[in-house]
Scaffold this active site. Structure first.
Site, short mmCIF file in Angstrom:
data_model
loop_
_atom_site.label_atom_id
_atom_site.label_comp_id
_atom_site.label_asym_id
_atom_site.label_seq_id
_atom_site.Cartn_x
_atom_site.Cartn_y
_atom_site.Cartn_z
N ASP A 136 0.81 -1.22 0.00
CA ASP A 136 0.00 0.00 0.00
C ASP A 136 0.84 1.27 0.00
OD1 ASP A 136 -2.38 -1.42 0.02
OD2 ASP A 136 -2.49 -1.47 2.21
N MET A 178 -6.27 -2.80 -4.25
CA MET A 178 -5.98 -2.69 -2.82
C MET A 178 -5.59 -1.26 -2.45
SD MET A 178 -4.17 -6.24 -1.66
CE MET A 178 -5.19 -7.71 -1.45
#
Length: 352
Positions: A136, A178
């Site tokens: 991330d 994501m």
């Protein structure tokens, strides 16, 4: 020296490459180093689940995804929970086991939650060096985290593939990527994969803005559109609600957007969720180089007995930042970020 290695939190590409980098640096510098692989993250440290590793075990793993040590999620909010079987809370158990085994230091690879626990261990006097891992890219203190480049490559491949089928059928494809709190993967892969709309947690979106983009493309003869949406994206209306009221049951942001667009458009709308595909497989060459550099610096910090630091990329240099400056802080995309500005100049809608 007796050093414990552990990987914690979600897996990602590059963990093995980073472990290899630390090990090669330590084995190459001192003849008396012993490395112990702690299995399954902090759970292994709590359960005394570790074993001595030989030098050859770090060979041939540069390109392998996953982690040879295994990993698990141990939420930071539970570290003070009391465990009857160990007659102590989790943090105390880890500190006690570290001292019982006579470790000289721990090398810990992980993301946000991992670093909060690592900082707590450091504050208890444990010698800790950490490496920044998360696809991330939301770990504070480093320009990039390893695994991010590889995840972007995977997500971009999905977006690339969607173009031909979207054009063939004149469809709208929503690709949910994501990024629950930070939209770095969606932003970078969206640009690389030629998305027409990119929706991020940092910028609540307007449905009317998306419909306008799709209609303009249809009017210009482009009868398909690609929308990259981060799993934490939300509408402006939802962003204005209390957090407790924002959940839409089991419906993900991508699913909800498809449902709404399907009602509003006389056009086929489909959803693609690559999910854990983004964090699996081999690391990219860029991540392999990055992990090797981070590993070398982590090894150097251990050799210099400089503990309580996370290895970080700042500009073009690999350095170290105090764990206390990292723990509990999230790196989201700043609204004045240059990449956002350039995405707009490229004609990409951010749903504003």
């Amino acid at each position: 020296m007796k050093i414990g290695f552990l990987t914690s939190g979600g897996d990602c590409q590059g963990l093995n490459a980073a472990l290899r980098g630390v090990a090669k640096t330590l084995f190459g510098a001192v003849p008396y180093v012993e490395i112990y692989g702690i299995q399954d993250g902090y759970a292994g440290l709590m359960d005394c689940n570790w074993r001595k590793m030989e030098q050859y075990e770090f060979s041939g793993i540069l390109r392998e995804g996953g982690t040879i040590l295994g990993t698990s999620r141990q939420p930071f909010k539970t570290i003070n929970n009391f465990d009857d079987s160990k007659n102590a809370d989790r943090l105390t158990t880890m500190v006690r086991n570290y001292h019982r085994e006579c470790f000289d230091a721990l090398v810990i690879l992980g993301g946000n939650g991992t670093h909060k626990t690592a900082n707590a261990l450091s504050q208890k006097g444990i010698n800790v060096v950490t490496l920044p891992k998360t696809i991330d890219n939301d770990l504070y203190g480093t320009d990039y985290s390893f695994g991010f480049d590889s995840a972007v490559a995977k997500a971009t491949d999905v977006l690339d593939t969607l173009h031909s089928t979207a054009a063939a059928h004149g469809r709208i494809f929503v690709c949910e990527l994501m990024g629950r709190k930070a939209g770095w993967v969606a932003l970078y892969s969206g640009i690389a994969g030629g998305a027409d709309v990119i929706l991020l947690p940092e910028i609540p979106y307007s449905l009317d803005s998306i419909l306008e983009v799709i209609n303009k493309r249809n009017e210009s003869g482009k009868n398909f559109s690609i929308i990259a949406i981060a799993e934490g994206a939300m509408t402006k209306e939802m962003a204005g609600q209390p957090k407790s009221e924002r959940k839409v049951g089991d419906i993900s942001p991508g699913m909800e957007l498809v449902r709404v667009l399907d009602e509003k458009l006389n056009q086929d709308v489909r959803l693609t969720i690559p999910g854990h595909f983004q964090r699996g497989g081999d690391p990219t060459p860029a991540d392999r180089v990055f992990c090797s550099r981070l590993g070398a610096m982590a090894g150097e910090l251990v050799l210099k007995r400089k503990f309580g630091y996370m290895v970080a990329l700042q500009g073009d240099k690999i350095g170290a930042i105090p764990l206390a400056d990292v723990a509990g802080k999230l790196k989201i995309i700043p609204l004045d970020n240059e990449v956002l500005k350039q995405a707009r100049l490229l004609g990409i809608s951010l749903g504003e």
